[in-house]
Design an enzyme around this catalytic site. Sequence first.
Site, PDB file in Angstrom:
ATOM      1  N   ASP A 406      72.748  -6.244 -32.765  1.00 52.86           N
ATOM      2  CA  ASP A 406      72.884  -7.457 -33.579  1.00 52.86           C
ATOM      3  C   ASP A 406      72.682  -8.671 -32.666  1.00 52.86           C
ATOM      4  O   ASP A 406      72.650  -8.538 -31.437  1.00 52.86           O
ATOM      5  CB  ASP A 406      74.287  -7.452 -34.211  1.00 52.86           C
ATOM      6  N   GLU A 409      68.257 -12.134 -31.726  1.00 47.63           N
ATOM      7  CA  GLU A 409      67.103 -13.063 -31.921  1.00 47.63           C
ATOM      8  C   GLU A 409      66.706 -13.732 -30.614  1.00 47.63           C
ATOM      9  O   GLU A 409      65.499 -13.979 -30.470  1.00 47.63           O
ATOM     10  CB  GLU A 409      67.461 -14.105 -32.984  1.00 47.63           C
ATOM     11  N   ASP A 483      72.625 -11.367 -42.759  1.00 47.23           N
ATOM     12  CA  ASP A 483      73.829 -11.866 -43.432  1.00 47.23           C
ATOM     13  C   ASP A 483      73.545 -12.409 -44.827  1.00 47.23           C
ATOM     14  O   ASP A 483      73.509 -13.621 -45.050  1.00 47.23           O
ATOM     15  CB  ASP A 483      74.502 -12.924 -42.563  1.00 47.23           C
TER      16      ASP A 483
HETATM   17  C1  GLC Z   1      76.534 -10.978 -37.537  1.00 46.72           C
HETATM   18  C2  GLC Z   1      75.914  -9.747 -38.201  1.00 46.72           C
HETATM   19  C3  GLC Z   1      76.948  -9.065 -39.062  1.00 46.72           C
HETATM   20  C4  GLC Z   1      78.150  -8.705 -38.205  1.00 46.72           C
HETATM   21  C5  GLC Z   1      78.725  -9.943 -37.530  1.00 46.72           C
HETATM   22  C6  GLC Z   1      79.842  -9.617 -36.573  1.00 46.72           C
HETATM   23  O1  GLC Z   1      76.849 -11.929 -38.480  1.00 46.72           O
HETATM   24  O2  GLC Z   1      74.774 -10.084 -38.932  1.00 46.72           O
HETATM   25  O3  GLC Z   1      76.402  -7.933 -39.671  1.00 46.72           O
HETATM   26  O4  GLC Z   1      79.123  -8.106 -38.980  1.00 46.72           O
HETATM   27  O5  GLC Z   1      77.703 -10.599 -36.808  1.00 46.72           O
HETATM   28  O6  GLC Z   1      79.424  -8.767 -35.567  1.00 46.72           O
END
Ligand code: GLC
Length: 790
Positions: A406, A409, A483
Amino acid sequence: MQDTSFAIHPGNKKSIDGVPYHDIGDLKHFTQINNTYSFVCEQGYVNIVFYRDEIARIVMNPFSAPTMESSFALVTEPEEIDVVVIESEQAVTLNSSKLSIKISRSPFRLAVYDENNRLLVEETARGMGYNEKKEVICYKDMKKDDHFYGFGEKTSFLDKRGEKMTMWNSDVYAPHNPEIDALYESIPFFITVRGGKAHGIFFDNTFKSVFDMKTETDVYSFSAEGGELDYYVMAGPTPKDVLTQYTTLTGRMQIPPKWALGYHQSRYSYETEAEVRELVQHFLDKEIPVDAIYLDIHYMDGYRVFTFDRDRFPNPEKLMKDLKEAGIHVVPIVDPGVKEDPEYPIYQEGINEDRFCKYIDGKIYHGDVWPGNSAFPDFMNSEVREWWGQKHKFYTDLGIEGIWNDMNEPAVFNETKTMDVKVMHNQDGTLKTHREMHNVYGFYMGEATYNGMKNLLNGNRPFLLTRAGYAGIQRYGAVWTGDNRSFWEHLQMAIPMCMNLGISGVPLTGPDVGGFAHDTTGELLARWTQFGTFTPYFRNHSAINTVRQEPWSFGEEIESTVKKYIQLRYVWLPHLYTLFNEASKTGVPVMRPLLMEYPDDQHTVNLSDQFLIGSNVIVAPITAPSTFHRVVYLPEGNWINYWTSERIAGSQHILVEADINTLPIFVKEGSILAHGSVKQSTEKAEENLQIHVYPSSSGQASYVLYEDDGKTFSYEQGEYLEKSIRCEFNEDRLEFEVKNQGNYQPEWKEWTLVIHDVEKDKQIFINGELATSEYLVDTEERTLIIKLDL
Ligand code: GLC
C-alpha cells in the site's frame, strides 16, 4: 512580489507567442539501419521499429535522435520482421504483413493501416512535436465513431471519449468522482473501437502524461512532461487481439494461487491477535467461507515494516499456524516508508547499505507517512529490490504467502502528496529524477516483493496485492481500486473501473467490497457482495472508525444473502480458475465489458452497469438502494436466466426482477462451464466437480476446463489437467467428445455432467457411446445428470 522585478519575470507570460505547438515539420531524409527506420525532420527525429508484424513502435524526439530506451514495462524485444519499403516523391510506406505505415513527407504525417487497408491511426491537421510547455505531444484524428477504453484505473463510465485523463500515481482519499483524473495506477494504454474493429496504443513514457479525448471534437492527443514520444500501435482487429498484443509487450499475470481467488476479509485494522482469532471463529462457526484475513498497519510495532507489535500480537507464530490449519491465509500490509529510527535494524541497514532514495547532493529524502518521518527504498535499483525481497523472509518464516503493498505511489503526507520530484533514483548506475520515475515506483516495489516472495516460497505461488502500478503491473500483482467509500455511486463506478483495468492488462482486480470509508448499510453490503462474487478479486475491507462490515454485521437476513453469495463464489471457482488460465496465456481479462465479445453491437459501446465473466455469462448487479428490478441488455443469441432457467431471446433490453437475494446472471445458450462446491476455503478438496451444459437446438460448443494443484508452479512442468469437452447439439441427440490432457491428477476422481433444459428422450453420446443407464432426470428442472470417471 509585485513590487520587485519578479513582476516582469519571463515565466509570467502565459505561452510562447504564436508557438503553442511545435511541429516536427517536413521529412528531410530517411535511413534504415538494421530493423530501425529513421526519419530526420526539420525539427525532430522519428524512429520506427516493427516488434511483430502486428505491432509497430514509433518514437519521436524533437531535439535529437531517439534513444530507443524502453521502460521496465517491456518484456519483449523486436522480432525479425520482413518490411517492404516503398518510397515516392510524396511518401514513404513501410509494410509488414499486418501493418502499413504511410508517412507523407511534407509535412511529416503518419497514417497506419491494417492488412485489409483499414485505417487505424491518422494525423491530418497536426502530427507529432512539442507544446508550449516543451512537452512531447502528438495529435491523432478522432473519427466520429471512435470509442476509447483502458487507461488503467479511472473513474467515470466505460467509454473514455470526452475525457481528459492524467497519469500520475496519486493517493486520493477524497471521494473518487468523475472529476478525479489521476488515481493510484498509471497505465498509459488504450484501445480504440471504431465500427466494431479495434486497435491499441501504448504510450510508454513514465513521466506525468495526459490523454486528451475531450478538448477537441475531431482530434485527440497524448503528451508527457518529459522524455520521448514513445508509443506502440497494435493492429487488433478484435479487442481481444489487442489485449494479446499489448500483453506480448508488457507481460501477463501468471495463474494466481487458488486461495487468492477465494473470499478475503479485511479491516483497518484487526488490531490484536485475539480479535483475529475471534473473527476467524465467527467464519468457522457460521460456515461462511473465507480464504484470507488481512493485517493492516496495527500489527506492526510503531508501523515499522517487518515487525510485529508483541503486545497486540504476542504469538504470531502460533496464530499463523492455527490459521493455516483452518485453511486460512494471512496477508500483512507492507508499505514502502521505513521509519527513521536509529535503533531499528531495517533503517540501520538501509542507511549503512545505501538503500534509500536521495537527493543529488547525497542527502536522504525523508517524508511523513504512518510511522512518522520515514526513508524510502530506491526500488529502481536492482540491488535494493533484491535486499527488500529477501527481507520478506520475516513473513515467509511464519508461513505467510501473500503481501499487501500500500502507499506505494508513493504517498507522503505533505502538500504534493508524494515524494519531492527532485529526488534522484539510481537505476543501476543511471540517475533519474523522481519526476521521471514517480509512476513506476510502486511497480518496482511490486517486482521486488513478488520476486522476493517467489524466491522464498519453495515453489509455492506468492500473492501480491498492490495499490500503485504502471503498465505491466499484472506480472506481479492484483490491484484493488483504493480508498472508495460506502456510497452506492461507488458500487456503480467500480464496474466500469474494473472493466477498464481488465482492458489495461490487469486481470485480478476488485474494489473494497462494502466500501472503505463512510458507513455501509446492510443493503449496500448485500448488493456489493453480490457484485464481489464475480469481481476477479473479492475482498471486503473497511476503514478505522466506520461501522463494522463483516458478513454478520447487519442481522440475519443480510447475513444469509451475504453468505449465499460468498458460497456462490466457491461454486464458480473452477470456471474462474479456468478463465485465469486463459488470461495468463492470452492477456484477455476474466471480467470483460460486453464490447469485448460484441464489438459490433452499438448497445455495448458504453455499457457500464453489467459485464461478462469470460465470453458467455452476463452479470448485472443491482447498484441502487430499495431497487428490486433493473434493465439488462442481452446481446444477440438466446440467454438463460441462471436462477430460473428461463430462456430469453437476446438483442433486447429486458426488465429483470431481483429481490435482495438475487443477483441477475444470464448464461448464453450453447455454453459449457464448470462449477465446484461450497467449501470453507479453497484449501478443502474439491469433491464435486460439475460441468454444466446449456444446449442450443443446433450447433456446437466447447470448453476446456483447466485444473492444477492451485499452489505451486509445477503446472509449468506439465502438472496440469485440461479436460476438453466438445458437444454437438442435434434435434434428437447430444454428442459429447471428452478428452484429458496433462499429467495432473485432480482431487476429484469422478465428475458430473449436468445438461440443462433437455427432454427425457434425448439420446446422449459420450465419446461415441450411448449413455443410457446411469443418468438421472429431474423432470421439473428438465436437467440430466450423468456421473463420469475422471
Ligand atoms: C490506505 C489504504 C487502505 C488502508 C489504510 C491503512 O488508506 O488504501 O486500504 O486500510 O491505508 O493502512
